[in-house]
Design a protein around this motif. Structure first.
Motif, mmCIF file in Angstrom:
data_model
loop_
_atom_site.group_PDB
_atom_site.id
_atom_site.type_symbol
_atom_site.label_atom_id
_atom_site.label_comp_id
_atom_site.label_asym_id
_atom_site.label_seq_id
_atom_site.Cartn_x
_atom_site.Cartn_y
_atom_site.Cartn_z
ATOM 1 N N SER A 176 0.851 -1.189 0.000
ATOM 2 C CA SER A 176 0.000 0.000 0.000
ATOM 3 C C SER A 176 0.882 1.233 0.000
ATOM 4 C CB SER A 176 -0.910 0.015 1.236
ATOM 5 O OG SER A 176 -1.698 1.181 1.257
ATOM 6 N N HIS A 177 0.542 2.225 -0.809
ATOM 7 C CA HIS A 177 1.357 3.426 -0.905
ATOM 8 C C HIS A 177 1.267 4.245 0.364
ATOM 9 C CE1 HIS A 177 2.636 2.842 -4.926
ATOM 10 N NE2 HIS A 177 1.454 2.993 -5.474
ATOM 11 N N GLN B 58 -1.514 16.053 -0.884
ATOM 12 C CA GLN B 58 -1.865 15.928 0.526
ATOM 13 C C GLN B 58 -0.626 15.834 1.408
ATOM 14 O OE1 GLN B 58 -4.907 12.948 1.332
ATOM 15 N NE2 GLN B 58 -5.948 13.392 -0.597
ATOM 16 N N SER B 59 0.424 15.184 0.920
ATOM 17 C CA SER B 59 1.663 15.091 1.695
ATOM 18 C C SER B 59 2.323 16.461 1.812
ATOM 19 C CB SER B 59 2.620 14.089 1.031
ATOM 20 O OG SER B 59 2.069 12.789 1.026
ATOM 21 N N PHE C 50 -1.033 5.120 5.740
ATOM 22 C CA PHE C 50 -1.540 4.521 4.510
ATOM 23 C C PHE C 50 -2.527 5.459 3.838
ATOM 24 C CE2 PHE C 50 -0.797 0.692 7.230
ATOM 25 C CZ PHE C 50 0.327 0.261 6.555
ATOM 26 N N CYS C 51 -2.489 5.477 2.523
ATOM 27 C CA CYS C 51 -3.496 6.248 1.796
ATOM 28 C C CYS C 51 -4.683 5.345 1.474
ATOM 29 C CB CYS C 51 -2.906 6.834 0.519
ATOM 30 S SG CYS C 51 -2.249 5.616 -0.628
ATOM 31 N N THR D 284 -6.411 6.118 -4.207
ATOM 32 C CA THR D 284 -5.852 7.470 -4.158
ATOM 33 C C THR D 284 -4.815 7.636 -5.269
ATOM 34 O OG1 THR D 284 -6.112 7.485 -1.755
ATOM 35 C CG2 THR D 284 -4.727 9.188 -2.712
ATOM 36 N N SER D 285 -4.973 8.657 -6.057
ATOM 37 C CA SER D 285 -4.058 8.877 -7.183
ATOM 38 C C SER D 285 -2.725 9.415 -6.691
ATOM 39 C CB SER D 285 -4.672 9.863 -8.180
ATOM 40 O OG SER D 285 -4.781 11.150 -7.595
ATOM 41 N N HIS D 286 -1.714 9.304 -7.541
ATOM 42 C CA HIS D 286 -0.391 9.804 -7.191
ATOM 43 C C HIS D 286 -0.407 11.310 -6.963
ATOM 44 C CE1 HIS D 286 2.143 6.180 -8.836
ATOM 45 N NE2 HIS D 286 1.349 5.858 -7.843
#
Length: 230
Positions: free
Chosen positions: A19-20, A64-65, A51-52, A56-58
């Motif tokens: 998970s990204h 958001q980060s 975890f996103c 959730t798109s890149h």
């Protein structure tokens, strides 16, 4: 025994293969090295990996980060750009992990007018490297340095932040001069401690009173009867 906050961070990093990761500003404090928590009353939010949501798109992860880091750095009494530049100064060094190690002077050619825009590029390149290489070192590094800048500000390490900020400004190409440079007023230090701030105000008031109080006139001694002046 491992602390809950560091355990959460470690779990997030270990499971990132499935998970990204995404960065968020949360209340539970973590140390700059992600090893153990520390509490500083002046700082409420710290940068955390988590975890996103599925799907959730890149671009959403990057946005958001970036927002999470800016939000955390905006909660202090200083201009957020001061801490953003400090983070950049810590990150763009020869010792930094890929993709930034050894590129400390390469970013000066990029045309970004603000520190926030430059930080957005840092976050973008960091996450792209993580997605392609599956290398979490750069994400750890970004989290660590953001929290380290907050910690330095909370405990009043003015000189260290001044040095890191100037390095960051130079890396961004926002500082063209060599030698002695005056720090812009908007980027100057402000103490987070109310007690220290009160002491500084009292000292300044006493200093001003000392400077403005006129010196007393010298008085000659009054001679007693029958005795001349010495």
């Amino acid at each position: 025994m491992e602390s809950p906050s560091s355990s959460t961070c470690s779990t997030a990093y270990r499971q990132a293969t499935d998970s990204h990761l995404i960065l968020a500003a949360r209340e539970a404090p973590v140390s700059p090295t992600l090893a153990k928590p520390f509490a500083v009353s002046a700082i409420k939010f710290w940068v955390h990996p988590c975890f996103c949501a599925p799907g959730t798109s890149h671009i959403q992860i990057i946005q958001q980060s970036h927002w999470a880091i800016i939000s955390a750095l905006s909660q202090t009494k200083v201009n957020k750009d001061r801490l953003v530049y400090a983070v950049i100064g810590m990150l763009l060094t020869s010792q930094a992990p890929a993709p930034f190690g050894g590129m400390q002077n390469a970013f000066a050619s990029l045309q970004f007018s603000t520190a926030s825009e430059f930080l957005s590029e840092i976050v973008t390149r960091g996450f792209r490297h993580y997605w392609v290489r599956k290398d979490r070192k750069i994400i750890k590094c970004i989290v660590s340095y953001a929290n380290k800048a907050l910690h330095f500000q909370a405990v009043g390490l003015k000189d260290q932040l001044d040095e890191l900020m100037m390095k960051g400004m130079k890396r961004c190409g926002h500082l063209k001069f060599q030698g002695l440079v005056m720090i812009p007023m908007r980027l100057c230090h402000a103490d987070e401690s109310v007690e220290n701030e009160r002491k500084m105000i009292e000292f300044e008031v006493r200093r001003q009173l000392t400077m403005t109080t006129p010196p007393q006139e010298a008085r000659l001694p009054v001679p007693t009867k029958g005795r001349p002046f010495p």
